[in-house]
Motif scaffolding. Structure first.
Motif, PDB file in Angstrom:
ATOM      1  N   UNK A 197      -6.728  50.126 -14.873  1.00  0.00           N
ATOM      2  CA  UNK A 197      -5.579  49.798 -14.029  1.00  0.00           C
ATOM      3  C   UNK A 197      -4.287  50.338 -14.617  1.00  0.00           C
ATOM      4  N   UNK A 198      -4.169  50.321 -15.944  1.00  0.00           N
ATOM      5  CA  UNK A 198      -2.970  50.866 -16.590  1.00  0.00           C
ATOM      6  C   UNK A 198      -2.918  52.383 -16.437  1.00  0.00           C
ATOM      7  N   UNK A 221      -0.946  54.149 -23.498  1.00  0.00           N
ATOM      8  CA  UNK A 221      -1.693  53.213 -22.662  1.00  0.00           C
ATOM      9  C   UNK A 221      -2.177  52.019 -23.489  1.00  0.00           C
ATOM     10  N   UNK A 222      -2.621  52.281 -24.721  1.00  0.00           N
ATOM     11  CA  UNK A 222      -3.036  51.178 -25.588  1.00  0.00           C
ATOM     12  C   UNK A 222      -1.849  50.272 -25.923  1.00  0.00           C
ATOM     13  N   UNK A 223      -0.683  50.887 -26.186  1.00  0.00           N
ATOM     14  CA  UNK A 223       0.511  50.089 -26.442  1.00  0.00           C
ATOM     15  C   UNK A 223       0.879  49.251 -25.230  1.00  0.00           C
ATOM     16  N   UNK A 224       0.611  49.752 -24.048  1.00  0.00           N
ATOM     17  CA  UNK A 224       0.896  49.006 -22.819  1.00  0.00           C
ATOM     18  C   UNK A 224      -0.115  47.871 -22.623  1.00  0.00           C
ATOM     19  N   UNK A 225      -1.369  48.092 -23.020  1.00  0.00           N
ATOM     20  CA  UNK A 225      -2.425  47.124 -22.776  1.00  0.00           C
ATOM     21  C   UNK A 225      -2.394  45.975 -23.777  1.00  0.00           C
ATOM     22  N   UNK A 226      -2.140  46.281 -25.040  1.00  0.00           N
ATOM     23  CA  UNK A 226      -2.380  45.297 -26.097  1.00  0.00           C
ATOM     24  C   UNK A 226      -1.461  44.074 -26.024  1.00  0.00           C
ATOM     25  N   UNK A 227      -0.128  44.204 -25.854  1.00  0.00           N
ATOM     26  CA  UNK A 227       0.720  42.995 -25.916  1.00  0.00           C
ATOM     27  C   UNK A 227       0.319  41.868 -24.975  1.00  0.00           C
ATOM     28  N   UNK A 305      10.737  39.380 -21.484  1.00  0.00           N
ATOM     29  CA  UNK A 305      10.221  39.730 -20.160  1.00  0.00           C
ATOM     30  C   UNK A 305       8.822  39.166 -19.976  1.00  0.00           C
ATOM     31  N   UNK A 306       8.484  38.908 -18.768  1.00  0.00           N
ATOM     32  CA  UNK A 306       7.141  38.417 -18.444  1.00  0.00           C
ATOM     33  C   UNK A 306       6.237  39.616 -18.183  1.00  0.00           C
ATOM     34  N   UNK A 307       5.813  40.273 -19.250  1.00  0.00           N
ATOM     35  CA  UNK A 307       5.002  41.480 -19.129  1.00  0.00           C
ATOM     36  C   UNK A 307       3.552  41.090 -18.898  1.00  0.00           C
ATOM     37  N   UNK A 308       3.007  41.531 -17.789  1.00  0.00           N
ATOM     38  CA  UNK A 308       1.618  41.243 -17.445  1.00  0.00           C
ATOM     39  C   UNK A 308       0.904  42.544 -17.139  1.00  0.00           C
TER      40      UNK A 308
END
Length: 585
Positions: A197-198, A221-227, A305-308
């Motif tokens: 999805x990312x 993409x990994x930096x976006x997924x992990x948090x 921020x509410x990062x989902x």
């Protein structure tokens, strides 16, 4: 108000757990004085005078408030008390066990990176796909089952590695693998399922169009997924504390989990109190570390921020897979129910599989197939009762999301094994205690599902119209909200039934659940360890059954999720067609 309510509930629940640990000597329904007397001197008669002397020595004659005050005061001074059995200080024993467990968990996390990387790498290379049902099943395999199989195959049959002790690095390998592989399967599945999805997001397309290298896109993409997944990683670390108890028991590792289990069985309550506090502290530290890690990864710009993540694509599986697993289990259980699980045949001890005994016999000559069938019936019945209780609790707490969120945080920090140890120390081991322990911590996922559905239904347009028409709140609750919430949550609870059965089996394996001669699957696996070299089929039968149960849990849930996504897509398309259709059609 909701965050404040959650925080207050979290503190109250944590205080309740700590208070329960402090009151263990008073809460114990067993006779700790008799247990301690036998541990100190097996030859001494348990007369009233001798038992009264032990009670005075242990301070059991004081009231609960006095016991709790003395224990809390010593805790504040860094004094965990003195062992009732060995008369040694509890603090050094807890510190030594904790050091061993931390080393084992560190090695397990290192092992976990290997299967996690193997599951994530293909998704990054292809840019699509997911971890699949195989990864989900890998994550669902209980640590005690994997530890038993690893001991049997790599230690006994092949002789590659030592099967017990803690003398050198070679003794670390099998325990770390047994503890790390399921954790790696869970971590890899979380990341691999979220990556597609990312990778479909707009920024990835722009970066690729600008000529950014594939490696840099993958890293971003990994930096976006992990948090957003870090809290789930923290839960995996908490799961290691519970899994360590079983793994340390299987391989005779002198860690804090094995120390706690031994203290519970011997009624050495001061040592048990210190060990459980150490395990609870490990879980809480893992949660806090996950929160700080998430903040560090997000950075100052996105910290508040509410990062989902985008909605992950459901794992699809063919309906034949759960149907086949269910058929295999049903046929085996049904066949075993036709036989006598308690008949002892001393002349047929440890007999190999034959037509008379299709799965062989155990150390007393009892038919393994019969015990497997009758054990499944009792385990599934107990798991069904736990599911029903969890469902009722979840439906009640679904209307109190703030309270449920705070209580769920503490429940998630307590693996079933830890709660099982506490319940066994207070009420003694047994099926009822194991069921209570699993029920106490199995409701949070169902409550979260119920709370989300309640919020969705309450914000719907037809309920707004009902309120405008003057419908009473009780009528709206019973006629609209509860029917809309209860059915989906009940289906969710049904999908969790195999997982609850596995949790009950893990407690039985550790001696905290059903007691001999009950034919419970975890207990069967534990009893067969004594003669695993001579009769491996007695251990393989319950091991394979538990593996099939784990596969059924994963494949059934995957099929249900895929079917739900398919039905939702059909409803969305049908709604769009109706909106675009001419009025005359």
């Amino acid at each position: 108000m909701r965050p404040a309510a959650a925080g207050t509930t979290r503190l109250l629940c944590l205080a309740g757990v700590v208070t329960a640990v402090g009151l263990l000597p008073w809460l114990s329904g067993r006779n700790p004085a008799l247990t301690v007397l036998r541990a100190r001197s097996a030859e001494q008669e348990p007369t009233r005078e001798a038992l009264d002397a032990v009670r005075r020595d242990l301070g059991l004659g004081a009231g609960p408030l006095h016991l709790l005050g003395d224990w809390a005061g010593g805790l504040l001074r860094g004094d965990l008390g003195t062992s009732w059995v060995s008369h040694t200080e509890v603090g050094p024993s807890v510190a030594a066990g904790l050091q061993v467990s931390l080393g084992l968990m560190g090695a397990a996390l290192a092992v976990a990176l290997l299967p996690a990387a193997a599951l994530v790498a293909p998704v990054l290379v292809r840019g699509r796909g997911s971890a699949g049902a195989g990864a989900a099943m890998l994550a669902a395999v209980p640590e005690f089952l994997l530890a038993t199989v690893a001991l049997l195959v790599c230690g006994v049959w092949l002789g590659w590695l030592p099967t017990s002790g803690w003398q050198g690095p070679e003794h670390l390998v099998l325990p770390a693998v047994a503890l790390g592989v399921p954790a790696g399967g869970l971590l890899g599945r979380l990341v691999a399922d979220a990556l597609p999805a990312v990778l479909d997001e707009r920024w990835v397309e722009l970066w690729r169009g600008a000529g950014v290298s594939r490696a840099r896109v993958a890293w971003a993409a990994l930096r976006r997924v992990v948090p957003p997944l870090v809290p789930q990683f923290g839960m995996a670390a908490v799961g290691l504390t519970g899994g360590a108890v079983a793994v340390e028991t299987v391989f005779a590792v002198p860690g804090i989990g094995r120390t706690a289990l031994g203290a519970a069985k011997s009624q050495d309550l001061p040592l048990l109190q210190g060990s459980v506090l150490a395990l609870l502290l490990l879980g809480l530290v893992a949660g806090v570390a996950a929160a700080f890690t998430r903040r560090a990864l997000l950075g100052p710009a996105l910290r508040d921020a509410s990062l989902t993540l985008p909605t992950a694509r459901p794992v699809r599986t063919h309906p034949a897979i759960p149907l086949t697993l269910f058929t295999l289990l049903a046929v085996t259980i049904g066949w075993g129910l036709l036989r006598d699980p308690y008949a002892v045949h001393t002349t047929a001890r440890l007999a190999a599989p034959s037509w008379a005994h299709p799965l062989g016999t155990d150390g007393l000559g009892r038919d393994v197939l019969a015990r497997l069938g009758h054990g499944a019936a009792s385990t599934v019945g107990t798991a069904t009762a736990v599911c029903l209780l969890s469902l009722l609790v979840a439906l009640a707490l679904g209307f109190l999301p703030g309270v449920a969120a705070g209580a769920a945080d503490i429940a998630n920090a307590l693996p079933p094994v830890i709660v099982g140890i506490l319940v066994a120390a207070a009420a003694g081991p047994g099926t009822g205690g194991a069921a209570l322990a699993v029920a106490l911590i199995s409701w949070p996922p169902l409550a979260a599902h119920a709370a989300a559905l309640v919020q969705e239904v309450r914000s719907s347009g037809f309920l707004t119209a009902q309120r405008a028409l003057g419908a009473p709140r009780s009528w709206i609750l019973t006629r609209h909200v509860l029917p809309s919430v209860a059915a989906p949550v009940a289906r969710h609870a049904l999908l969790r039934l195999p997982g609850i059965a596995l949790a009950l089996a893990s407690l039985g394996f550790l001696g905290l659940g059903a007691q001999p001669p009950a034919p419970e699957w975890g207990l069967l696996l534990d009893e067969s360890r004594a003669y695993v070299e001579r009769a491996p089929w007695a251990a393989l039968a319950p091991a394979v059954a538990l593996a099939l149960l784990a596969g059924l849990a994963v494949s059934g849930a995957a099929y249900a999720q895929g079917r739900a996504a398919y039905d939702q897509g059909r409803r969305t398309v049908a709604s769009a067609v109706r909106k675009e259709a001419p009025v005359g059609i």
